[in-house]
Write a protein that holds these residues in place. Structure first.
Motif, mmCIF file in Angstrom:
data_model
loop_
_atom_site.group_PDB
_atom_site.id
_atom_site.type_symbol
_atom_site.label_atom_id
_atom_site.label_comp_id
_atom_site.label_asym_id
_atom_site.label_seq_id
_atom_site.Cartn_x
_atom_site.Cartn_y
_atom_site.Cartn_z
ATOM 1 N N PHE A 294 0.925 -1.360 -0.107
ATOM 2 C CA PHE A 294 -0.047 -0.106 -0.005
ATOM 3 C C PHE A 294 0.792 1.272 -0.204
ATOM 4 O O PHE A 294 1.780 1.425 0.809
ATOM 5 N N GLY A 295 0.684 2.240 -1.040
ATOM 6 C CA GLY A 295 1.618 3.410 -1.214
ATOM 7 C C GLY A 295 0.640 4.672 -1.095
ATOM 8 O O GLY A 295 -0.656 4.460 -1.362
ATOM 9 N N THR A 296 1.078 5.566 -0.398
ATOM 10 C CA THR A 296 0.309 6.859 -0.093
ATOM 11 C C THR A 296 1.082 8.179 -0.532
ATOM 12 O O THR A 296 2.602 7.895 -0.417
ATOM 13 N N TRP A 297 0.588 9.351 -0.839
ATOM 14 C CA TRP A 297 1.338 10.261 -1.246
ATOM 15 C C TRP A 297 0.443 11.776 -0.856
ATOM 16 O O TRP A 297 -0.978 11.378 -0.635
ATOM 17 N N THR A 298 0.787 12.975 -1.072
ATOM 18 C CA THR A 298 0.246 14.055 -0.761
ATOM 19 C C THR A 298 -0.439 14.443 -2.130
ATOM 20 O O THR A 298 -0.209 14.271 -3.247
ATOM 21 N N VAL A 299 -1.884 14.922 -1.738
ATOM 22 C CA VAL A 299 -2.681 15.606 -2.923
ATOM 23 C C VAL A 299 -2.898 17.055 -2.546
ATOM 24 O O VAL A 299 -3.323 17.499 -1.511
ATOM 25 N N ALA A 300 -2.870 17.894 -3.588
ATOM 26 C CA ALA A 300 -3.332 19.272 -3.623
ATOM 27 C C ALA A 300 -4.812 19.329 -4.059
ATOM 28 O O ALA A 300 -4.892 19.173 -5.246
ATOM 29 N N LYS A 301 -5.721 20.133 -3.477
ATOM 30 C CA LYS A 301 -6.837 20.250 -3.703
ATOM 31 C C LYS A 301 -7.372 21.521 -3.219
ATOM 32 O O LYS A 301 -6.734 22.314 -2.496
ATOM 33 N N GLN A 302 -8.582 22.024 -3.917
ATOM 34 C CA GLN A 302 -9.278 23.228 -3.632
ATOM 35 C C GLN A 302 -9.908 23.126 -2.072
ATOM 36 O O GLN A 302 -10.449 22.107 -1.939
ATOM 37 N N ASN A 346 -1.798 -3.278 -3.956
ATOM 38 C CA ASN A 346 -1.656 -4.301 -4.522
ATOM 39 C C ASN A 346 -2.895 -4.945 -4.690
ATOM 40 O O ASN A 346 -3.750 -5.150 -3.781
ATOM 41 N N SER A 347 -3.102 -5.393 -6.081
ATOM 42 C CA SER A 347 -4.314 -5.813 -6.557
ATOM 43 C C SER A 347 -4.667 -7.428 -5.716
ATOM 44 O O SER A 347 -5.847 -7.620 -5.681
ATOM 45 N N THR A 348 -3.514 -8.093 -5.516
ATOM 46 C CA THR A 348 -3.758 -9.604 -4.935
ATOM 47 C C THR A 348 -4.373 -9.430 -3.583
ATOM 48 O O THR A 348 -4.818 -10.320 -2.838
ATOM 49 N N ILE A 349 -4.464 -8.150 -2.875
ATOM 50 C CA ILE A 349 -5.017 -8.120 -1.624
ATOM 51 C C ILE A 349 -6.651 -8.412 -1.678
ATOM 52 O O ILE A 349 -7.267 -8.740 -0.684
ATOM 53 N N LEU A 350 -7.268 -7.839 -2.813
ATOM 54 C CA LEU A 350 -8.509 -8.107 -3.094
ATOM 55 C C LEU A 350 -8.844 -9.480 -3.212
ATOM 56 O O LEU A 350 -10.114 -9.855 -2.811
ATOM 57 N N TRP A 351 -8.281 -10.417 -4.102
ATOM 58 C CA TRP A 351 -8.386 -11.674 -4.254
ATOM 59 C C TRP A 351 -7.628 -12.769 -3.617
ATOM 60 O O TRP A 351 -7.909 -14.146 -3.810
ATOM 61 N N ASP A 352 -6.501 -12.306 -2.816
ATOM 62 C CA ASP A 352 -5.911 -13.551 -2.336
ATOM 63 C C ASP A 352 -5.568 -12.808 -0.749
ATOM 64 O O ASP A 352 -4.318 -12.586 -0.171
ATOM 65 N N PRO A 353 -6.539 -12.937 -0.047
ATOM 66 C CA PRO A 353 -6.759 -12.448 1.299
ATOM 67 C C PRO A 353 -5.551 -13.311 2.353
ATOM 68 O O PRO A 353 -5.021 -12.668 3.122
ATOM 69 N N LYS A 355 -2.688 -14.337 1.676
ATOM 70 C CA LYS A 355 -1.180 -14.211 1.421
ATOM 71 C C LYS A 355 -0.789 -12.832 2.211
ATOM 72 O O LYS A 355 0.314 -12.822 2.631
ATOM 73 N N TRP A 356 -1.747 -12.110 2.307
ATOM 74 C CA TRP A 356 -1.551 -10.633 3.262
ATOM 75 C C TRP A 356 -2.149 -10.865 4.835
ATOM 76 O O TRP A 356 -2.125 -10.015 5.333
ATOM 77 N N HIS A 357 -2.530 -12.285 5.096
ATOM 78 C CA HIS A 357 -2.919 -12.460 6.342
ATOM 79 C C HIS A 357 -4.052 -11.406 6.806
ATOM 80 O O HIS A 357 -3.882 -10.849 7.885
ATOM 81 N N ARG A 358 -4.973 -11.371 6.151
ATOM 82 C CA ARG A 358 -6.008 -10.523 6.375
ATOM 83 C C ARG A 358 -6.913 -11.017 7.417
ATOM 84 O O ARG A 358 -7.213 -12.308 7.367
ATOM 85 N N PRO A 359 -7.399 -10.431 8.457
ATOM 86 C CA PRO A 359 -8.386 -10.920 9.598
ATOM 87 C C PRO A 359 -9.581 -11.675 9.061
ATOM 88 O O PRO A 359 -10.083 -12.310 9.620
ATOM 89 N N PHE A 379 -12.716 2.627 3.479
ATOM 90 C CA PHE A 379 -11.951 1.779 2.512
ATOM 91 C C PHE A 379 -10.814 1.331 2.704
ATOM 92 O O PHE A 379 -10.235 0.089 2.639
ATOM 93 N N ILE A 380 -9.837 2.081 3.038
ATOM 94 C CA ILE A 380 -8.253 2.088 3.574
ATOM 95 C C ILE A 380 -8.248 1.176 4.774
ATOM 96 O O ILE A 380 -7.412 0.204 4.816
ATOM 97 N N GLU A 381 -9.278 1.277 5.695
ATOM 98 C CA GLU A 381 -9.281 0.177 6.820
ATOM 99 C C GLU A 381 -9.288 -1.053 6.449
ATOM 100 O O GLU A 381 -9.018 -1.798 7.029
ATOM 101 N N GLN A 382 -9.946 -1.296 5.182
ATOM 102 C CA GLN A 382 -10.050 -2.966 4.736
ATOM 103 C C GLN A 382 -8.880 -3.391 4.066
ATOM 104 O O GLN A 382 -8.875 -4.533 4.082
ATOM 105 N N VAL A 383 -8.091 -2.509 3.754
ATOM 106 C CA VAL A 383 -6.744 -3.073 2.897
ATOM 107 C C VAL A 383 -5.708 -3.144 4.015
ATOM 108 O O VAL A 383 -4.855 -4.044 3.841
#
Length: 433
Positions: A294-302, A346-353, A355-359, A379-383
Motif C-alpha cells: 500500500f502506497g500513499t502520497w500528498t494531494v493538492a486540492k481546492q 496491490n491488487s492481490t489483496i482483493l482476491w488473495d487475503p 497471502k496478506w494475512h487479512r483478519p 475503504f483503506i481500513e479494509q486494506v
C-alpha cells in the motif's frame, strides 16, 4: 567350298590382333572341330583387348543365342543405366573437387594446378610446388586470422553483454514492469470529453503494461467508446447496472464494479483510482510500480470555498508514514486522512487475503452507508491495519504529484458525438478581396 567358308569365318586365327594374343578356335564346319583345342593362358593381357572382347559382335550373338529375348532387353537396359550413372558420376567429380577446394582457401587466393596434356599425363609447371606451398601457407594464415577474429568478437560480445546487463539493472523502465490497473468512473457532464481526453493522453505516456478500466452507468455511451478506441491504451469498458438512488453514490458504485471485475479475473498489479477531473504527473506512475502492499502520497486540492489550495496526505520519515496533514473542516473524525487519488495498493489483496494475512475474508468494497467524509478512510481500513503497512512515496511525501480541480457545471449534458451543431450566435461574412 569348305575352304571358302573357313576363309569367311568371323573367328580370327591364331596370331596377334591389336597387340593381343588370341586363341584359334575351330570353325563349326571344320573337320577338326570335334577335338577342341586348348588355349594357353595369355600373359600380360591388355585391358583394351578385354573390353573389345566383351563388346564384340560375336559375344552379343552368343549372348542372344543363350538368353531369351526378355532377359536380353533387361540386361541391355541394365548395362545402359549403369553406364549412364557412371558417366554422370565422372562428370560431377571435377565440380565437387573444385567446390571443396574453393571452400578450403580464401576467396582472393586459389591453388595452382598442373596442366594436363592431351595424352593424359600430368605435367606440372616448374614452380607448381612453390605455388601449392604458398597457397597452403595462405590458408593457414587465414585460419589463424579467422580464429583471432572470432576470439575478439567473443570478447566484444561479452563486454557488450555486461554493459547491457548493468544498464538494464540500473534503468527501472527496462526491468520487468508491474501492471498498472487504472480505475476511472465517468458520467455525462459538460467537461467529460475534455477530462477523458486529457487523462488518456497522460496514460498514453506511461510505459506499459497498463490497463485502463472505465466504468459508466446504465450503458456504454458511444462518445466514451470512441475516446477509448482512439486512445491507443489497453482498456476495459464496464457498466454499472445498479439502481442509483443517490447521485452522490454514483462513483462508489462504479468503483465497486471495477473492484469486483479485478477479483473475478484475478488481475495482478497495482490498483489506482484515477478520476478524470484530476491532473497527474508521470513521475507518480513510475514510482507507483515500486509499491509492495500500500502506497500513499500528498494531494493538492481546492478548499471548500475554492479560494485556496490545501494539502491532504501523509507526513513521512523516509518511506515510513508518521502522521497526516489534517483539514480543519474534517477534524479528527476519520482514521486515515487520505484522498481517493492519494493512494494505490496491490491488487492481490482483493482476491488473495491469505497471502496478506487479512483478519477477515469479506470482500473489500467502498461503503456508501457511512458519512461522505469517511468514504476513503473506511475503504483503506479494509486494506491495511495501520500506518506500519503503508509506504510513503514522492521524496518523503513532500512532492505534490496530483492536483484536484473542481470543474463541476450547472449543465449535466454533453453534445451527441461531441459535435455542436448550433454554436454560432452571429454569422459574420468576410469581405471579398
Amino acid at each position: 567350298m569348305a575352304s571358302i567358308r573357313r576363309t569367311l569365318s568371323p573367328v580370327p586365327r591364331a596370331g596377334t590382333v591389336a597387340n593381343v594374343e588370341v586363341c584359334s578356335v575351330a570353325s563349326p564346319l571344320s573337320k577338326s572341330s570335334s577335338s577342341p583345342q586348348n588355349c594357353p593362358p595369355s600373359v600380360g593381357l591388355d585391358h583394351r583387348a578385354f573390353v573389345f572382347s566383351i563388346f564384340s559382335p560375336r559375344s552379343f550373338r552368343a549372348f542372344e543365342r543363350s538368353k531369351p529375348r526378355g532377359q536380353l532387353w533387361r540386361k541391355v537396359l541394365f548395362h545402359f543405366l549403369m553406364c549412364f550413372m557412371v558417366g554422370i558420376s565422372i562428370g560431377l567429380i571435377p565440380l565437387a573437387s573444385t567446390h571443396m577446394s574453393m571452400n578450403l582457401m580464401p576467396k582472393h587466393q586459389a591453388f595452382s594446378f598442373g596442366v594436363i596434356s592431351a595424352a593424359g599425363n600430368l605435367q606440372p609447371p616448374e614452380n607448381a610446388k612453390m605455388n601449392v606451398t604458398a597457397s597452403i601457407n595462405e590458408v593457414v594464415k587465414f585460419n589463424a586470422t579467422l580464429k583471432s577474429a572470432v576470439k575478439e568478437q567473443e570478447l566484444v560480445d561479452e563486454v557488450a553483454s555486461n554493459v547491457s546487463t548493468s544498464q538494464f539493472s540500473e534503468d527501472p523502465y527496462l526491468e520487468s514492469q508491474k501492471l498498472l490497473i487504472i480505475v476511472t468512473p465517468t458520467y455525462n457532464h459538460q467537461f467529460q470529453a475534455y477530462c477523458l481526453h486529457r487523462l488518456s493522453q497522460t496514460l498514453k505516456l506511461v510505459p506499459p503494461p497498463l490497463l485502463w478500466i472505465v466504468v459508466e452507468m446504465t450503458s456504454q455511451s458511444e462518445e466514451t467508446a470512441d475516446i477509448l478506441r482512439s486512445s491507443g491504451i489497453m482498456y476495459r469498458h464496464l457498466i454499472c447496472k445498479t439502481n442509483l438512488t443517490n447521485p452522490r453514490h454514483r462513483s462508489i458504485l462504479q468503483r465497486n464494479v471495477a473492484i469486483a471485475h479485478i477479483e473475478t479475473h484475478r488481475l495482478d498489479g497495482i490498483v489506482y483510482f484515477a478520476d478524470d477531473d484530476n491532473i497527474y504527473s508521470l513521475e507518480l506512475f513510475r514510482q507507483m510500480r515500486e509499491i509492495r502492499r500500500f502506497g500513499t502520497w500528498t494531494v493538492a486540492k481546492q478548499s471548500g470555498d475554492k479560494s485556496s489550495i490545501v494539502l491532504q496526505g501523509p507526513i513521512c520519515n523516509g518511506s515510513q508514514v508518521i502522521g497526516w496533514h489534517i483539514d480543519e473542516s474534517n477534524g479528527k473524525s476519520k482514521r486515515f486522512h487520505a484522498e481517493m487519488p492519494g493512494f494505490a495498493f496491490n491488487s492481490t489483496i482483493l482476491w488473495d487475503p491469505k497471502k496478506w494475512h487479512r483478519p477477515t475474508l469479506e470482500p473489500i468494497r467502498q461503503l456508501g452507508s457511512v458519512k461522505e467524509s469517511l468514504w476513503v478512510s473506511t475503504f483503506i481500513e479494509q486494506v491495511v491495519e495501520d500506518e506500519s503497512q503503508m509506504e510513503g512515496l514522492m521524496d518523503n511525501c513532500t512532492r505534490v504529484m496530483v492536483w484536484h480541480i473542481d470543474l463541476e457545471s450547472l449543465y449535466s449534458f454533453y453534445p451527441q458525438k461531441w459535435v455542436v451543431k448550433n454554436n454560432l450566435d452571429v454569422i459574420l461574412h468576410l469581405p471579398l478581396v
